[in-house]
Design a protein around this motif. Sequence first.
Motif, short mmCIF file in Angstrom:
data_model
loop_
_atom_site.label_atom_id
_atom_site.label_comp_id
_atom_site.label_asym_id
_atom_site.label_seq_id
_atom_site.Cartn_x
_atom_site.Cartn_y
_atom_site.Cartn_z
N LEU A 110 0.84 -1.20 0.00
CA LEU A 110 0.00 0.00 0.00
C LEU A 110 0.87 1.25 0.00
N ALA A 111 0.49 2.24 -0.79
CA ALA A 111 1.10 3.57 -0.69
C ALA A 111 0.18 4.44 0.16
N MET A 112 0.70 4.96 1.26
CA MET A 112 -0.02 5.93 2.08
C MET A 112 0.40 7.31 1.57
N TRP A 113 -0.40 7.86 0.67
CA TRP A 113 -0.01 8.98 -0.19
C TRP A 113 -0.37 10.30 0.47
N ASN A 114 0.63 10.94 1.01
CA ASN A 114 0.48 12.24 1.65
C ASN A 114 1.19 13.30 0.82
N GLY A 115 0.49 14.33 0.40
CA GLY A 115 1.12 15.42 -0.34
C GLY A 115 1.63 14.98 -1.70
N VAL A 116 2.75 15.58 -2.12
CA VAL A 116 3.23 15.41 -3.49
C VAL A 116 3.93 14.06 -3.69
N ALA A 117 3.66 13.47 -4.85
CA ALA A 117 4.45 12.34 -5.37
C ALA A 117 4.85 12.73 -6.78
N ALA A 118 6.13 12.97 -6.99
CA ALA A 118 6.61 13.47 -8.27
C ALA A 118 7.74 12.59 -8.79
N GLY A 119 7.84 12.50 -10.11
CA GLY A 119 8.94 11.77 -10.72
C GLY A 119 9.03 10.34 -10.22
N ALA A 120 10.22 9.95 -9.75
CA ALA A 120 10.40 8.60 -9.24
C ALA A 120 9.55 8.35 -8.00
N GLY A 121 9.24 9.41 -7.24
CA GLY A 121 8.33 9.25 -6.11
C GLY A 121 6.95 8.82 -6.57
N MET A 122 6.48 9.39 -7.67
CA MET A 122 5.23 8.96 -8.29
C MET A 122 5.32 7.50 -8.69
N SER A 123 6.44 7.12 -9.31
CA SER A 123 6.60 5.74 -9.77
C SER A 123 6.49 4.76 -8.61
N LEU A 124 7.07 5.09 -7.46
CA LEU A 124 7.00 4.21 -6.30
C LEU A 124 5.56 4.07 -5.80
N ALA A 125 4.83 5.19 -5.78
CA ALA A 125 3.43 5.13 -5.35
C ALA A 125 2.62 4.25 -6.29
N LEU A 126 2.85 4.39 -7.60
CA LEU A 126 2.10 3.62 -8.58
C LEU A 126 2.51 2.15 -8.59
N ALA A 127 3.71 1.84 -8.12
CA ALA A 127 4.17 0.46 -8.07
C ALA A 127 3.42 -0.36 -7.04
N CYS A 128 2.87 0.30 -6.03
CA CYS A 128 2.16 -0.42 -4.98
C CYS A 128 0.84 -0.99 -5.50
N ASP A 129 0.36 -2.01 -4.83
CA ASP A 129 -0.90 -2.63 -5.25
C ASP A 129 -2.08 -1.67 -5.12
N MET A 130 -2.08 -0.88 -4.05
CA MET A 130 -3.16 0.07 -3.81
C MET A 130 -2.59 1.37 -3.27
N ARG A 131 -3.35 2.43 -3.48
CA ARG A 131 -2.95 3.75 -3.02
C ARG A 131 -4.09 4.38 -2.22
N ILE A 132 -3.80 4.70 -0.96
CA ILE A 132 -4.75 5.41 -0.11
C ILE A 132 -4.21 6.83 0.00
N ALA A 133 -4.99 7.80 -0.44
CA ALA A 133 -4.49 9.18 -0.56
C ALA A 133 -5.25 10.13 0.34
N GLY A 134 -4.52 11.08 0.89
CA GLY A 134 -5.13 12.17 1.62
C GLY A 134 -5.57 13.26 0.64
N GLU A 135 -6.38 14.17 1.11
CA GLU A 135 -6.88 15.23 0.23
C GLU A 135 -5.78 16.15 -0.26
N SER A 136 -4.64 16.15 0.43
CA SER A 136 -3.51 16.97 -0.01
C SER A 136 -2.69 16.29 -1.11
#
Length: 269
Positions: A110-136
């Motif tokens: 799971l990616a616990m997605w807080n704030g910005v995910a950019a570039g390779a940070g985005m790639s890591l978030a998308l690599a996870c099976d699921m993404r739970i994101a905050g409103e930020s």
Amino acid sequence: MKGNAMAEELLQERFDGVLLLTMNRPEVLNALGTEMMWQMVEALQRAALDPEIGCVVLTGAGRGFSAGGDMKARASGAKPPPVTPEAGADELLGRMECSRLLHEMPKPTLAMWNGVAAGAGMSLALACDMRIAGESARMTTAFANMGFSGDFGGHYFLARLVGPAKARELYFTSAKLGSAELEKLGLVNRLVPDAQLREETLALARQLGQGPRVAWRYMKRNMKVAEEGTLAEALQAEAFGMMRCRETEDHKEALRAFTEKRPPVFRGR
């Protein structure tokens, strides 16, 4: 909750069958320094083999998930370039093992997605099976802005999540997406208030961490075949996984629980 920090740049906590990894460079929005990435590779390799871990969660400390590559360090010349492009590619491939492990390890991530995910940070978030994101939560491919083509599997994951045409647009334009757009595009599984992000993500992680771990292994394998193979290959993978799971203690416990009208207690065996 039992805490354990492997090193300052990558924090680790283990609890209830969950491994929580926190990228811990908040002063640079958790930019992906080389040392952090090698530590993450090692932590994920261990988690993939650890029978006590049923779910892995990745997040960032402070106000962002990860801003991606450490451009400040690159601009300062702190790290010299590799001798040859080939040597550099080999070293980068080693660090990019993080993405493969998050996507393919035999347990949910799971990616616990807080704030910005950019570039390779985005790639890591998308690599996870699921993404739970905050409103930020917000996202940008960012690579084009730096004259880069992109790494850590972002092309692979993004094209499968939003389709190749939209993925091309997001890579070519480096468009910035807010949480509402992320949800609309299907890039996040759940969108929650920032104040509830940790609570809701870890509740799901605990549920998965206590789940049937042999079944998780074959579900992950089936999804990989479904993404990359033919229908015939997918059917074959599913058939083998079902026969393997049928012999597990977890399946037998589930049958008993069904008969006794109670929740099953899985042991991962």
